[in-house]
Design a protein around this motif. Structure first.
Motif, PDB file in Angstrom:
ATOM      1  N   MET A 255      58.709  23.052  53.042  1.00  0.00           N
ATOM      2  CA  MET A 255      59.414  21.815  52.728  1.00  0.00           C
ATOM      3  C   MET A 255      60.613  21.655  53.641  1.00  0.00           C
ATOM      4  O   MET A 255      61.128  22.632  54.176  1.00  0.00           O
ATOM      5  N   SER A 256      61.018  20.404  53.828  1.00  0.00           N
ATOM      6  CA  SER A 256      62.225  20.108  54.602  1.00  0.00           C
ATOM      7  C   SER A 256      62.791  18.783  54.124  1.00  0.00           C
ATOM      8  O   SER A 256      62.103  17.990  53.481  1.00  0.00           O
ATOM      9  N   VAL A 257      64.058  18.551  54.435  1.00  0.00           N
ATOM     10  CA  VAL A 257      64.704  17.286  54.120  1.00  0.00           C
ATOM     11  C   VAL A 257      64.441  16.350  55.286  1.00  0.00           C
ATOM     12  O   VAL A 257      64.806  16.653  56.420  1.00  0.00           O
ATOM     13  N   ARG A 258      63.765  15.233  55.019  1.00  0.00           N
ATOM     14  CA  ARG A 258      63.411  14.278  56.084  1.00  0.00           C
ATOM     15  C   ARG A 258      64.487  13.253  56.341  1.00  0.00           C
ATOM     16  O   ARG A 258      64.808  12.940  57.472  1.00  0.00           O
ATOM     17  N   SER A 259      65.028  12.662  55.246  1.00  0.00           N
ATOM     18  CA  SER A 259      65.994  11.579  55.408  1.00  0.00           C
ATOM     19  C   SER A 259      66.748  11.354  54.109  1.00  0.00           C
ATOM     20  O   SER A 259      66.404  11.921  53.075  1.00  0.00           O
ATOM     21  N   ALA A 260      67.758  10.499  54.193  1.00  0.00           N
ATOM     22  CA  ALA A 260      68.507  10.085  53.005  1.00  0.00           C
ATOM     23  C   ALA A 260      68.879   8.621  53.178  1.00  0.00           C
ATOM     24  O   ALA A 260      69.179   8.172  54.290  1.00  0.00           O
TER      25      ALA A 260
ATOM     26  N   THR B  87      68.961   8.332  47.799  1.00  0.00           N
ATOM     27  CA  THR B  87      67.606   8.868  47.673  1.00  0.00           C
ATOM     28  C   THR B  87      67.353   9.794  48.848  1.00  0.00           C
ATOM     29  O   THR B  87      67.439   9.380  50.002  1.00  0.00           O
ATOM     30  N   VAL B  88      67.069  11.050  48.536  1.00  0.00           N
ATOM     31  CA  VAL B  88      66.793  12.061  49.549  1.00  0.00           C
ATOM     32  C   VAL B  88      65.278  12.223  49.615  1.00  0.00           C
ATOM     33  O   VAL B  88      64.629  12.472  48.604  1.00  0.00           O
ATOM     34  N   ARG B  89      64.720  12.056  50.800  1.00  0.00           N
ATOM     35  CA  ARG B  89      63.269  12.163  50.971  1.00  0.00           C
ATOM     36  C   ARG B  89      62.942  13.537  51.541  1.00  0.00           C
ATOM     37  O   ARG B  89      63.498  13.943  52.558  1.00  0.00           O
ATOM     38  N   LEU B  90      62.017  14.222  50.864  1.00  0.00           N
ATOM     39  CA  LEU B  90      61.591  15.556  51.266  1.00  0.00           C
ATOM     40  C   LEU B  90      60.182  15.521  51.836  1.00  0.00           C
ATOM     41  O   LEU B  90      59.365  14.705  51.419  1.00  0.00           O
ATOM     42  N   SER B  91      59.911  16.417  52.753  1.00  0.00           N
ATOM     43  CA  SER B  91      58.555  16.638  53.236  1.00  0.00           C
ATOM     44  C   SER B  91      58.049  17.886  52.525  1.00  0.00           C
ATOM     45  O   SER B  91      58.643  18.959  52.644  1.00  0.00           O
ATOM     46  N   LEU B  92      56.987  17.730  51.737  1.00  0.00           N
ATOM     47  CA  LEU B  92      56.396  18.842  50.988  1.00  0.00           C
ATOM     48  C   LEU B  92      54.994  19.082  51.527  1.00  0.00           C
ATOM     49  O   LEU B  92      54.134  18.217  51.404  1.00  0.00           O
ATOM     50  N   GLU B  93      54.780  20.229  52.136  1.00  0.00           N
ATOM     51  CA  GLU B  93      53.482  20.502  52.750  1.00  0.00           C
ATOM     52  C   GLU B  93      52.793  21.672  52.071  1.00  0.00           C
ATOM     53  O   GLU B  93      53.381  22.741  51.914  1.00  0.00           O
ATOM     54  N   GLU B  94      51.540  21.434  51.677  1.00  0.00           N
ATOM     55  CA  GLU B  94      50.708  22.467  51.069  1.00  0.00           C
ATOM     56  C   GLU B  94      49.754  23.011  52.118  1.00  0.00           C
ATOM     57  O   GLU B  94      49.408  22.319  53.072  1.00  0.00           O
ATOM     58  N   PRO B  95      49.297  24.243  51.926  1.00  0.00           N
ATOM     59  CA  PRO B  95      48.349  24.801  52.905  1.00  0.00           C
ATOM     60  C   PRO B  95      46.984  24.133  52.776  1.00  0.00           C
ATOM     61  O   PRO B  95      46.632  23.643  51.701  1.00  0.00           O
ATOM     62  N   PRO B  96      46.205  24.099  53.851  1.00  0.00           N
ATOM     63  CA  PRO B  96      44.838  23.582  53.762  1.00  0.00           C
ATOM     64  C   PRO B  96      44.022  24.418  52.777  1.00  0.00           C
ATOM     65  O   PRO B  96      44.250  25.620  52.631  1.00  0.00           O
ATOM     66  N   ARG B  97      43.065  23.785  52.113  1.00  0.00           N
ATOM     67  CA  ARG B  97      42.255  24.481  51.097  1.00  0.00           C
ATOM     68  C   ARG B  97      41.498  25.682  51.662  1.00  0.00           C
ATOM     69  O   ARG B  97      41.283  26.669  50.978  1.00  0.00           O
ATOM     70  N   ASP B  98      41.075  25.606  52.927  1.00  0.00           N
ATOM     71  CA  ASP B  98      40.286  26.686  53.503  1.00  0.00           C
ATOM     72  C   ASP B  98      41.121  27.688  54.316  1.00  0.00           C
ATOM     73  O   ASP B  98      40.571  28.534  55.015  1.00  0.00           O
ATOM     74  N   ALA B  99      42.439  27.605  54.207  1.00  0.00           N
ATOM     75  CA  ALA B  99      43.306  28.492  54.981  1.00  0.00           C
ATOM     76  C   ALA B  99      43.279  29.913  54.426  1.00  0.00           C
ATOM     77  O   ALA B  99      43.136  30.122  53.227  1.00  0.00           O
ATOM     78  N   ILE B 100      43.403  30.874  55.315  1.00  0.00           N
ATOM     79  CA  ILE B 100      43.568  32.267  54.919  1.00  0.00           C
ATOM     80  C   ILE B 100      45.067  32.480  54.792  1.00  0.00           C
ATOM     81  O   ILE B 100      45.813  32.298  55.753  1.00  0.00           O
ATOM     82  N   LEU B 101      45.500  32.852  53.588  1.00  0.00           N
ATOM     83  CA  LEU B 101      46.929  32.862  53.278  1.00  0.00           C
ATOM     84  C   LEU B 101      47.424  34.224  52.824  1.00  0.00           C
ATOM     85  O   LEU B 101      46.667  35.018  52.270  1.00  0.00           O
TER      86      LEU B 101
ATOM     87  N   THR C 254      55.848  32.819  46.900  1.00  0.00           N
ATOM     88  CA  THR C 254      56.840  32.274  47.820  1.00  0.00           C
ATOM     89  C   THR C 254      57.646  31.208  47.088  1.00  0.00           C
ATOM     90  O   THR C 254      57.220  30.677  46.057  1.00  0.00           O
ATOM     91  N   TYR C 255      58.808  30.874  47.645  1.00  0.00           N
ATOM     92  CA  TYR C 255      59.746  29.946  47.009  1.00  0.00           C
ATOM     93  C   TYR C 255      60.292  28.982  48.067  1.00  0.00           C
ATOM     94  O   TYR C 255      61.424  29.129  48.518  1.00  0.00           O
ATOM     95  N   PRO C 256      59.511  27.999  48.483  1.00  0.00           N
ATOM     96  CA  PRO C 256      59.972  27.085  49.538  1.00  0.00           C
ATOM     97  C   PRO C 256      61.244  26.346  49.125  1.00  0.00           C
ATOM     98  O   PRO C 256      61.374  25.904  47.981  1.00  0.00           O
ATOM     99  N   HIS C 257      62.150  26.234  50.075  1.00  0.00           N
ATOM    100  CA  HIS C 257      63.401  25.526  49.816  1.00  0.00           C
ATOM    101  C   HIS C 257      63.941  24.933  51.113  1.00  0.00           C
ATOM    102  O   HIS C 257      63.475  25.272  52.199  1.00  0.00           O
ATOM    103  N   ALA C 258      64.895  24.053  50.960  1.00  0.00           N
ATOM    104  CA  ALA C 258      65.549  23.446  52.118  1.00  0.00           C
ATOM    105  C   ALA C 258      67.020  23.224  51.798  1.00  0.00           C
ATOM    106  O   ALA C 258      67.370  22.914  50.661  1.00  0.00           O
ATOM    107  N   VAL C 259      67.865  23.401  52.802  1.00  0.00           N
ATOM    108  CA  VAL C 259      69.300  23.161  52.677  1.00  0.00           C
ATOM    109  C   VAL C 259      69.680  22.180  53.774  1.00  0.00           C
ATOM    110  O   VAL C 259      69.255  22.316  54.914  1.00  0.00           O
ATOM    111  N   ALA C 260      70.478  21.174  53.405  1.00  0.00           N
ATOM    112  CA  ALA C 260      70.874  20.156  54.381  1.00  0.00           C
ATOM    113  C   ALA C 260      72.246  19.594  54.032  1.00  0.00           C
ATOM    114  O   ALA C 260      72.798  19.868  52.963  1.00  0.00           O
ATOM    115  N   MET C 261      72.779  18.815  54.947  1.00  0.00           N
ATOM    116  CA  MET C 261      74.055  18.141  54.738  1.00  0.00           C
ATOM    117  C   MET C 261      73.888  16.677  55.129  1.00  0.00           C
ATOM    118  O   MET C 261      73.313  16.375  56.176  1.00  0.00           O
TER     119      MET C 261
END
Length: 152
Positions: free
Chosen positions: A83-88, A96-110, A115-122
């Motif tokens: 995840m990341s902070v895209r815009s505000a 309104t803070v817009r986040l990018s939330l990305e999940e792994p592909p269904r067939d990915a080897i993981l 895990t604990y995805p996070h993002a910090v921004a200013m």
């Protein structure tokens, strides 16, 4: 947990003003790290790096004046989530803070580890005083995450 670093972007994109809505400048401090974090989605908003550091128990580097925020996506069962902070955007007194939330592909080897995805921004030159905050995904759907205000 230590939070440090900067994104590839310098956060200096120009602000756009359209009607009563204003695109705000966001500086990414840390993102897409699995790290250790909240088991449930949540966000923390603070008026300074030191207030956010105290609230989340990490060292957030001072990056100028503005609103500092940390967003946690919660516990995930494998690697591959990010995840990341895209815009505000400021509309009246609502940010309104817009986040990018990305999940792994269904067939990915993981990695089979929690895990604990996070993002910090200013958000540059924005005081959190008198503002209501909400978080949305990349499609603009509001996320019903608890938002804690830290510092004062």
């Amino acid at each position: 947990m230590l939070v440090a670093g900067c994104s590839a972007g310098d956060g200096s994109e120009p602000s756009e003003t359209t009607g009563d809505s204003e695109e705000l400048q966001v500086m990414r401090i840390s993102s897409e790290e699995p790290g250790q974090g909240s088991q449930r989605p949540r966000a923390v908003v603070a008026p300074s790096a030191s207030a956010l550091s105290e609230a989340i128990g990490a060292n957030v580097p001072e990056s100028g004046s503005g609103t500092y925020l940390a967003a946690y996506w919660g516990e995930k069962p494998t690697g591959g989530y990010s995840m990341s902070v895209r815009s505000a955007r400021l509309e009246g007194d609502r940010v309104t803070v817009r986040l990018s939330l990305e999940e792994p592909p269904r067939d990915a080897i993981l990695t089979q580890a929690l895990t604990y995805p996070h993002a910090v921004a200013m958000i540059r030159d924005l005081s959190p005083e008198g503002k209501a905050f909400s978080f949305a995904d990349e499609r603009g759907r509001e996320l019903d995450w608890p938002i804690r205000r830290a510092g004062g």
